[in-house]
Design a protein around this motif. Structure first.
Motif, PDB file in Angstrom:
ATOM      1  N   LYS A   1      14.984   6.858   1.104  1.00  0.00           N
ATOM      2  CA  LYS A   1      15.557   7.883   0.217  1.00  0.00           C
ATOM      3  C   LYS A   1      14.659   8.226  -0.962  1.00  0.00           C
ATOM      4  CE  LYS A   1      19.163   7.997   2.810  1.00  0.00           C
ATOM      5  NZ  LYS A   1      19.285   9.099   3.792  1.00  0.00           N
ATOM      6  N   SER A   2      13.398   7.797  -0.914  1.00  0.00           N
ATOM      7  CA  SER A   2      12.524   8.079  -2.051  1.00  0.00           C
ATOM      8  C   SER A   2      11.061   8.286  -1.668  1.00  0.00           C
ATOM      9  CB  SER A   2      12.596   6.924  -3.067  1.00  0.00           C
ATOM     10  OG  SER A   2      12.170   5.707  -2.471  1.00  0.00           O
ATOM     11  N   HIS A   3      10.659   7.837  -0.472  1.00  0.00           N
ATOM     12  CA  HIS A   3       9.228   7.840  -0.140  1.00  0.00           C
ATOM     13  C   HIS A   3       8.696   9.229   0.195  1.00  0.00           C
ATOM     14  CE1 HIS A   3       5.379   6.334   1.306  1.00  0.00           C
ATOM     15  NE2 HIS A   3       5.532   7.129   2.365  1.00  0.00           N
ATOM     16  N   CYS A   4       9.415   9.976   1.020  1.00  0.00           N
ATOM     17  CA  CYS A   4       8.884  11.233   1.562  1.00  0.00           C
ATOM     18  C   CYS A   4       8.947  12.360   0.537  1.00  0.00           C
ATOM     19  CB  CYS A   4       9.660  11.619   2.819  1.00  0.00           C
ATOM     20  SG  CYS A   4       9.418  10.463   4.187  1.00  0.00           S
TER      21      CYS A   4
ATOM     22  N   ASP B   1       3.796  15.490  -0.186  1.00  0.00           N
ATOM     23  CA  ASP B   1       2.855  15.851  -1.251  1.00  0.00           C
ATOM     24  C   ASP B   1       1.395  15.620  -0.874  1.00  0.00           C
ATOM     25  OD1 ASP B   1       2.759  13.131  -1.191  1.00  0.00           O
ATOM     26  OD2 ASP B   1       3.325  12.822  -3.291  1.00  0.00           O
ATOM     27  N   GLY B   2       1.144  15.315   0.395  1.00  0.00           N
ATOM     28  CA  GLY B   2      -0.237  15.104   0.809  1.00  0.00           C
ATOM     29  C   GLY B   2      -0.671  13.659   0.805  1.00  0.00           C
ATOM     30  N   SER B   3       0.137  12.796   0.192  1.00  0.00           N
ATOM     31  CA  SER B   3      -0.257  11.390   0.120  1.00  0.00           C
ATOM     32  C   SER B   3       0.768  10.447   0.738  1.00  0.00           C
ATOM     33  CB  SER B   3      -0.485  10.980  -1.340  1.00  0.00           C
ATOM     34  OG  SER B   3       0.727  11.073  -2.079  1.00  0.00           O
ATOM     35  N   CYS B   4       2.042  10.839   0.757  1.00  0.00           N
ATOM     36  CA  CYS B   4       3.086   9.908   1.203  1.00  0.00           C
ATOM     37  C   CYS B   4       2.910   9.499   2.663  1.00  0.00           C
ATOM     38  CB  CYS B   4       4.480  10.499   0.969  1.00  0.00           C
ATOM     39  SG  CYS B   4       4.794  12.090   1.758  1.00  0.00           S
ATOM     40  N   CYS B   5       2.408  10.398   3.494  1.00  0.00           N
ATOM     41  CA  CYS B   5       2.242  10.064   4.906  1.00  0.00           C
ATOM     42  C   CYS B   5       1.132   9.037   5.127  1.00  0.00           C
ATOM     43  CB  CYS B   5       1.932  11.320   5.725  1.00  0.00           C
ATOM     44  SG  CYS B   5       3.407  12.319   6.064  1.00  0.00           S
ATOM     45  N   LYS B   6       0.246   8.904   4.142  1.00  0.00           N
ATOM     46  CA  LYS B   6      -0.856   7.945   4.257  1.00  0.00           C
ATOM     47  C   LYS B   6      -0.540   6.621   3.576  1.00  0.00           C
ATOM     48  CE  LYS B   6      -4.253  11.699   4.274  1.00  0.00           C
ATOM     49  NZ  LYS B   6      -5.424  12.295   3.569  1.00  0.00           N
ATOM     50  N   THR B   7       0.570   6.575   2.837  1.00  0.00           N
ATOM     51  CA  THR B   7       0.950   5.364   2.115  1.00  0.00           C
ATOM     52  C   THR B   7       1.948   4.572   2.942  1.00  0.00           C
ATOM     53  OG1 THR B   7       0.710   6.571   0.032  1.00  0.00           O
ATOM     54  CG2 THR B   7       1.886   4.473  -0.047  1.00  0.00           C
ATOM     55  N   PRO B   8       1.636   3.315   3.290  1.00  0.00           N
ATOM     56  CA  PRO B   8       2.529   2.522   4.139  1.00  0.00           C
ATOM     57  C   PRO B   8       3.956   2.491   3.605  1.00  0.00           C
ATOM     58  CG  PRO B   8       0.441   1.385   3.850  1.00  0.00           C
ATOM     59  CD  PRO B   8       0.420   2.562   2.914  1.00  0.00           C
ATOM     60  N   SER B   9       4.934   2.635   4.509  1.00  0.00           N
ATOM     61  CA  SER B   9       6.336   2.648   4.106  1.00  0.00           C
ATOM     62  C   SER B   9       7.217   2.467   5.332  1.00  0.00           C
ATOM     63  CB  SER B   9       6.683   3.979   3.421  1.00  0.00           C
ATOM     64  OG  SER B   9       8.078   4.093   3.222  1.00  0.00           O
ATOM     65  N   LYS B  10       8.411   1.901   5.123  1.00  0.00           N
ATOM     66  CA  LYS B  10       9.403   1.812   6.190  1.00  0.00           C
ATOM     67  C   LYS B  10       9.834   3.200   6.650  1.00  0.00           C
ATOM     68  CE  LYS B  10      11.445  -2.606   4.700  1.00  0.00           C
ATOM     69  NZ  LYS B  10      12.693  -3.261   4.205  1.00  0.00           N
ATOM     70  N   ALA B  11       9.656   4.180   5.771  1.00  0.00           N
ATOM     71  CA  ALA B  11      10.052   5.557   6.100  1.00  0.00           C
ATOM     72  C   ALA B  11       9.301   6.097   7.310  1.00  0.00           C
ATOM     73  CB  ALA B  11       9.825   6.468   4.901  1.00  0.00           C
TER      74      ALA B  11
ATOM     75  N   GLU C   1       8.802   4.955  10.166  1.00  0.00           N
ATOM     76  CA  GLU C   1       9.428   4.711  11.465  1.00  0.00           C
ATOM     77  C   GLU C   1      10.202   5.938  11.943  1.00  0.00           C
ATOM     78  OE1 GLU C   1      12.569   1.617  13.644  1.00  0.00           O
ATOM     79  OE2 GLU C   1      11.997   1.304  11.546  1.00  0.00           O
ATOM     80  N   PHE C   2      10.689   6.729  10.990  1.00  0.00           N
ATOM     81  CA  PHE C   2      11.479   7.908  11.346  1.00  0.00           C
ATOM     82  C   PHE C   2      10.911   9.188  10.734  1.00  0.00           C
ATOM     83  CE2 PHE C   2      14.392   4.239  11.275  1.00  0.00           C
ATOM     84  CZ  PHE C   2      14.758   4.241  12.612  1.00  0.00           C
ATOM     85  N   CYS C   3       9.659   9.146  10.298  1.00  0.00           N
ATOM     86  CA  CYS C   3       9.055  10.316   9.654  1.00  0.00           C
ATOM     87  C   CYS C   3       8.221  11.107  10.661  1.00  0.00           C
ATOM     88  CB  CYS C   3       8.184   9.901   8.472  1.00  0.00           C
ATOM     89  SG  CYS C   3       7.405  11.328   7.661  1.00  0.00           S
ATOM     90  N   TYR C   4       8.739  12.229  11.055  1.00  0.00           N
ATOM     91  CA  TYR C   4       8.057  13.065  12.046  1.00  0.00           C
ATOM     92  C   TYR C   4       6.697  13.530  11.527  1.00  0.00           C
ATOM     93  CZ  TYR C   4       7.185  17.113  15.077  1.00  0.00           C
ATOM     94  OH  TYR C   4       6.623  18.025  15.940  1.00  0.00           O
ATOM     95  N   ARG C   5       6.643  13.916  10.265  1.00  0.00           N
ATOM     96  CA  ARG C   5       5.390  14.420   9.704  1.00  0.00           C
ATOM     97  C   ARG C   5       4.309  13.345   9.745  1.00  0.00           C
ATOM     98  NH1 ARG C   5       2.700  14.905   4.639  1.00  0.00           N
ATOM     99  NH2 ARG C   5       1.702  16.953   4.332  1.00  0.00           N
ATOM    100  N   HIS C   6       4.629  12.147   9.292  1.00  0.00           N
ATOM    101  CA  HIS C   6       3.669  11.046   9.330  1.00  0.00           C
ATOM    102  C   HIS C   6       3.197  10.802  10.763  1.00  0.00           C
ATOM    103  CE1 HIS C   6       1.953   7.014   9.220  1.00  0.00           C
ATOM    104  NE2 HIS C   6       2.818   6.689  10.167  1.00  0.00           N
ATOM    105  N   GLN C   7       4.154  10.787  11.700  1.00  0.00           N
ATOM    106  CA  GLN C   7       3.823  10.448  13.076  1.00  0.00           C
ATOM    107  C   GLN C   7       2.917  11.495  13.719  1.00  0.00           C
ATOM    108  OE1 GLN C   7       7.453   9.406  15.160  1.00  0.00           O
ATOM    109  NE2 GLN C   7       7.996   7.866  13.627  1.00  0.00           N
ATOM    110  N   CYS C   8       3.090  12.761  13.345  1.00  0.00           N
ATOM    111  CA  CYS C   8       2.203  13.805  13.852  1.00  0.00           C
ATOM    112  C   CYS C   8       0.785  13.618  13.324  1.00  0.00           C
ATOM    113  CB  CYS C   8       2.729  15.182  13.465  1.00  0.00           C
ATOM    114  SG  CYS C   8       4.250  15.657  14.310  1.00  0.00           S
ATOM    115  N   PHE C   9       0.667  13.444  12.025  1.00  0.00           N
ATOM    116  CA  PHE C   9      -0.665  13.251  11.448  1.00  0.00           C
ATOM    117  C   PHE C   9      -1.329  11.987  11.982  1.00  0.00           C
ATOM    118  CE2 PHE C   9       0.760  16.236   8.073  1.00  0.00           C
ATOM    119  CZ  PHE C   9      -0.333  17.085   8.084  1.00  0.00           C
TER     120      PHE C   9
END
Length: 344
Positions: free
Chosen positions: A202-205, A208-218, A220-228
């Protein structure tokens, strides 16, 4: 007895406007596809979209329709047949939308004596509008009609080494002998709010260009991170040089912000910047469909040529590629042997 249910998105029964309208109505009224209050969804879908879009969508489907039927359905059936030849358990095929329902898929397996099912959503990445809606509906159907059925689902496999190897080898094979200046990884788009809704922290995503590169439990269900991450891992596997590849998102709907950059605008930009030979791959899909065969292979190519581009190479999805079939069979056998699914 164990059984397998492969589940893909779905397709109209025909490219006629009446069938397309019926299909679009079911698809777009899904609260995980257009996630607004029911009154607003009714107004948007039944009041506007279904009165304006079916004819144009039907025309698009007619462009890509095969003699055997919908490409997505035909390819999925070929995949099912090949997987069945590789495993000893009954394999059924269902679609989230359309006439090939999940209920019918479960029933086919139960009629063969199956009481334990491995449900395989045919999406590498997790998203509300793909994997989640399949899992939610499958559980509703199970509770209502098959309460004694035990169902396990295959987790998202976007970053599994063997999947990345299969995908990378497929790309390498289809680019063999071709010269390209840029390889574009185009993924199906989703509204930005879907990313935030799927954030278990509820706070990681923040997109902003950096959250997908920063390790997080998010993740596991983050489509954007998984695509990149798919782009990064494949680029690494193929030894692509920085600047010769990029990621974009296609198929946006409405006026809310969707994941960026947009594929059509990226193709346009690359053409304007002087890229003459580009290739494009669509790793959010495992089977070619309207979004790959018409939106990318036809519309995308037209945009690129209008911007001065020369060669536009569309790389097919994995479809019923033998290496992909073998990997699915391997994961199925891991599950059947009660080992860890997706160990690699």
């Amino acid at each position: 007895m164990k059984g397998i249910l492969l589940v893909n998105l779905g397709s109209p029964d025909s490219p006629n406007p009446k069938d397309v309208k019926k299909y679009l109505g079911e698809f777009l009224m899904d609260e995980r596809v257009i996630d607004v209050p029911l009154w607003a969804r009714n107004l948007l879908v039944k009041g506007i979209i279904l009165n304006t879009r079916p004819k144009a969508s039907a025309a698009a489907y007619k462009k890509i329709w095969w003699d055997e039927g919908s490409p997505l359905i035909v390819i999925s059936e070929r995949l099912k047949a090949k997987v069945q030849n590789q495993v000893t358990f009954p394999v059924a095929l269902a679609m989230r939308y359309g006439s090939m329902t999940i209920k019918k898929g479960f029933q086919e397996l139960v009629d063969k004596g199956v009481d334990e099912v491995l449900l395989i959503p045919l999406y590498p990445q997790f998203a509300m509008a793909t994997t989640e809606t399949i899992l939610v509906l499958a559980e509703e159907v199970r509770k209502s009609h098959f309460p004694n059925l035990e169902v396990t689902d295959l987790p998202a496999f976007y970053n599994k080494p063997k999947y990345i190897e299969v995908l990378s080898n497929s790309i390498r094979h289809h680019l063999q002998g071709k010269t390209f200046d840029h390889l574009l990884f185009s993924y199906h788009g989703v509204p930005e709010r879907h990313i935030r809704k799927s954030d278990v922290t509820k706070s990681h995503c923040k997109i902003d260009g950096s959250c997908c590169k920063t390790p997080s439990k998010a993740h596991e269900f983050c489509y954007r991170h998984q695509c990149f991450e798919v782009t990064r891992l494949v680029a690494e596997k193929l030894n692509l040089q920085e600047g010769t590849y990029s990621t974009s998102f296609q198929s946006r709907l409405g006026f809310d912000p969707w994941l960026q950059p947009y594929t059509d605008r990226t193709i346009e930009r690359l053409g304007k910047e002087g890229v003459k030979n580009m290739a494009i791959v669509t790793p959010a899909f495992v089977s070619d469909c309207l979004e790959t065969l018409e939106e990318i292979a036809m519309e995308g190519q037209e945009i690129f040529h209008e911007m001065g581009g020369s060669e536009f190479t569309t790389i097919p999805c994995l479809n019923d590629d033998d290496a992909w079939v073998n990997l699915l069979a391997e994961w199925i056998n891991e599950w059947a042997m009660s080992e860890t699914i997706l160990s690699e």
